[in-house]
Design an enzyme around this catalytic site. Structure first.
Site, mmCIF file in Angstrom:
data_model
loop_
_atom_site.group_PDB
_atom_site.id
_atom_site.type_symbol
_atom_site.label_atom_id
_atom_site.label_comp_id
_atom_site.label_asym_id
_atom_site.label_seq_id
_atom_site.Cartn_x
_atom_site.Cartn_y
_atom_site.Cartn_z
ATOM 1 N N ASP A 244 0.958 -1.460 0.020
ATOM 2 C CA ASP A 244 -0.061 -0.030 0.012
ATOM 3 C C ASP A 244 0.979 1.132 -0.075
ATOM 4 O OD1 ASP A 244 -2.484 1.597 0.530
ATOM 5 O OD2 ASP A 244 -3.096 -0.399 1.404
ATOM 6 N N ASP B 67 -3.136 4.663 -2.473
ATOM 7 C CA ASP B 67 -4.428 4.995 -1.481
ATOM 8 C C ASP B 67 -4.879 6.380 -2.120
ATOM 9 O OD1 ASP B 67 -5.687 4.575 1.067
ATOM 10 O OD2 ASP B 67 -4.881 6.731 1.466
ATOM 11 N N GLU C 184 -6.606 3.233 -5.927
ATOM 12 C CA GLU C 184 -7.970 3.165 -5.334
ATOM 13 C C GLU C 184 -8.646 4.521 -5.667
ATOM 14 O OE1 GLU C 184 -9.817 3.698 -0.691
ATOM 15 O OE2 GLU C 184 -8.127 4.780 -1.384
ATOM 16 N N HIS D 180 -10.896 -3.425 3.003
ATOM 17 C CA HIS D 180 -11.063 -2.869 4.748
ATOM 18 C C HIS D 180 -12.061 -1.541 5.052
ATOM 19 C CE1 HIS D 180 -7.950 -0.341 2.743
ATOM 20 N NE2 HIS D 180 -8.177 0.367 3.820
ATOM 21 N N ASP D 181 -12.503 -1.258 3.795
ATOM 22 C CA ASP D 181 -13.284 -0.008 4.124
ATOM 23 C C ASP D 181 -14.967 -0.192 4.009
ATOM 24 O OD1 ASP D 181 -11.112 1.859 4.404
ATOM 25 O OD2 ASP D 181 -10.883 2.039 2.203
HETATM 26 C C1 GLC Z 1 -8.220 4.962 1.834
HETATM 27 C C2 GLC Z 1 -8.028 3.867 2.782
HETATM 28 C C3 GLC Z 1 -8.458 4.089 4.068
HETATM 29 C C4 GLC Z 1 -8.120 5.338 4.849
HETATM 30 C C5 GLC Z 1 -8.167 6.444 3.951
HETATM 31 C C6 GLC Z 1 -7.396 7.430 4.391
HETATM 32 O O1 GLC Z 1 -9.592 5.296 1.402
HETATM 33 O O2 GLC Z 1 -8.346 2.561 2.286
HETATM 34 O O3 GLC Z 1 -8.728 2.923 4.918
HETATM 35 O O4 GLC Z 1 -8.954 5.606 5.991
HETATM 36 O O5 GLC Z 1 -7.802 6.041 2.657
HETATM 37 O O6 GLC Z 1 -5.820 7.061 4.127
#
Ligand code: GLC
Length: 521
Positions: A99, A195, A258, A319-320
């Site tokens: 990541d 991210d 992402e 995980h979100d």
């Molecule tokens: C992304 C991650 C999430 C995190 C956010 C801020 O969306 O997947 O878990 O809280 O970014 O880094």
């Protein structure tokens, strides 16, 4: 046909490291834990693991607040543990994706400490400082601006105030962050999941976002405004292309983004001439209604929007987001598995999906996630989908010898790897079977997807490559259905009880049953 890159035919498995396997009894998973479980993953048949952040961090957002981009947080282990893990991953023929969190650092990162120390500091412009805030909001509730008393200016944070946004318009930031990528690529990692890629560049004039007319009470406060000026800015594509060029300095690596955007906008992240992200994550299945009609539409729209030559991908969980077995229910979770694993392209699973793990209810006093703490009661908390992986039926499910950092599911006595292993018809065996099927029938990976349709609650599609035609039928409705088909033989069924059956003319599907058929040609 051109040989596929490894990431094109891969099933990627996301590991949330805090929750996978603990080896030192502190209740939090670690790198050695992942190492111990590599054989399990190899047996499951996945090709690559993506590990959520393991870098030194104050853990305000559980690792998504990075305080050193080139280190390992002691909670997870050491650099030696990391190197050993990477070596063992590769020894098993697997790949490792890290990541990368470029949009923001931790407020404890030395760069930010310097930046905030004085208006004249040479790293001042590494972050976004303004005399007056505009109306941009934090994704975790409230204003996105924080007044810093030392210099009486505000800094911008798209997430927590402990996660100040970096200024990606500054060439020095770019240079140092690209070197971070090189640092890990040189160590041998096979790629990155970037991210919040679509948030990295903001409007250079810091214009206010307009109100969102579609906002309803009870939604996250962030959705009160339309994210016109703080996300998906035109300049992002040059930056992504530059990032891709860095990754491409090393052979055979992958860049995944992402990106939560509507499908047409999402596609722009493949970049012009496909020089952007190799895979802009496709979250459509996590966001659509669970009906044959809705899913057929999503598949058709995605296929139609895909630029020429762009490689598709599908994601079932992360995980979100709420776990798939919670959003669609236990019976349909097997259908969901068959859907994902028979779609063309690269696929991403979230740890525990192969067990049919559901969201674990979290009591108010157990809440860890800042998203829930900041805006309680709106269902924004992500702890429920981050519960520890249940390996066996012992007290702490074989996850830890200590107290797990989040509670285990009540059902962990039956929903665990050891128990599901013993039941030849379990969802775990279904996942293995389907992953194996994908390996044996490349038509599923790179075939031409056609005849996507929905009829009486049954989703139907076909993949064709060379002489092979594979038909998938998924009953997502409330009733058993009889379907008209050509002749063929069953390669797999969600109940794991029809393999090898000859079918011709019609086939009967139970509720929540899916089958994969190799059609006679
Ligand atoms: C992304 C991650 C999430 C995190 C956010 C801020 O969306 O997947 O878990 O809280 O970014 O880094």
């Amino acid at each position: 046909m051109q040989k596929l890159a490894w990431w094109q035919h891969s099933v990627i498995y996301e590991i949330y490291p805090r929750s996978f396997q603990d080896t030192n009894g502190d209740g939090v998973g670690d790198l050695r834990g992942i190492l111990e479980r590599l054989d399990y993953l190899a047996q499951l048949g996945v090709d690559a693991i993506w590990i959520s952040p393991i870098y030194p961090s104050p853990m305000a957002d559980f690792g998504y607040d990075v305080a050193d981009y080139c280190g390992i947080d002691p909670l997870f282990g050491t650099m030696e543990d990391f190197d050993r893990l990477l070596e063992e991953v590769h020894r098993r023929g697997l790949k490792m994706i890290l990541d990368f969190v470029p949009n923001h650092s931790s407020d404890q990162h030395p760069w930010f400490l310097e930046s905030r120390s004085s208006r004249k500091n040479q790293k001042r412009d590494w972050y976004l400082w303004r005399d007056r805030p505009n109306n941009w909001l934090s994704h975790f509730g409230g204003s996105g601006w924080q007044l810093d008393k030392t210099t009486s200016q505000y800094y911008y944070h798209a997430f927590l105030k402990q996660q100040p946004d970096l200024n990606w318009r500054n060439p020095a930031v770019k240079a140092v962050m690209f070197d971070v990528l090189r640092f890990w690529l040189r160590r041998g990692v096979d790629g990155f999941r970037v991210d919040v890629m679509w948030l990295m560049i903001k409007d250079d004039q810091f214009r206010d976002n307009p109100l969102n007319p579609g906002y309803r009470m009870g939604q996250s406060s962030n959705s009160r405004l339309l994210p016109i000026y703080d996300s998906d800015r035109p300049e992002i594509h040059d930056l992504v292309a530059e990032m891709r060029a860095v990754v491409d300095e090393f052979p055979d690596r992958v860049l995944i983004g992402e990106i939560y955007l509507p499908v047409q906008q999402l596609m722009t992240y493949y970049g012009s001439d496909l020089k952007g992200a190799n895979l802009p994550f496709n979250f459509q299945l996590l966001q659509c209604a669970w009906s044959a009609e809705a899913v057929a539409q999503v598949i058709s729209d995605y296929q139609a929007a895909l630029p020429d030559g762009a490689w598709p991908n599908w994601v079932l969980g992360n995980h979100d987001k709420a776990r798939i077995a919670t959003t669609v229910g236990a019976r349909q979770s097997r259908v969901a598995a068959m859907l994902l694993l028979t779609l063309p392209g690269t696929l991403t699973l979230y740890y525990g999906e192969e067990l049919g793990m559901t969201n674990v209810p979290i009591l108010p006093e157990q809440v860890q996630d800042p998203a829930e703490k900041n805006e309680p009661g709106l269902g924004l908390g992500r702890d429920p989908q981050r519960a520890p992986m249940p390996w066996d039926s012992s007290l702490a499910a074989g996850f830890t010898s200590g107290l797990p950092w989040l509670p285990l599911g009540d059902d962990h006595a039956s929903v665990n790897v050891a128990a599901l292993e013993k039941d030849p018809r379990s969802i775990l065996h279904l996942y293995r079977r389907l992953i194996d099927l994908r390996r044996c029938h490349r038509t599923l990976v790179s075939g031409r997807l056609q005849s996507v349709s929905a009829d009486n609650g049954v989703l139907r599609y076909q993949s064709q490559r060379e002489e092979e035609h594979i038909l998938v039928l998924l009953n997502m409705g409330q009733d058993p259905e009889r379907i008209t088909i050509e002749s063929g033989s069953v390669l797999a069924s969600t109940h794991l009880d029809r393999e090898g059956q000859k079918v011709s003319g019609t086939v009967d599907l139970e509720v929540a049953e899916g089958i994969v058929i190799s059609l006679d040609m």
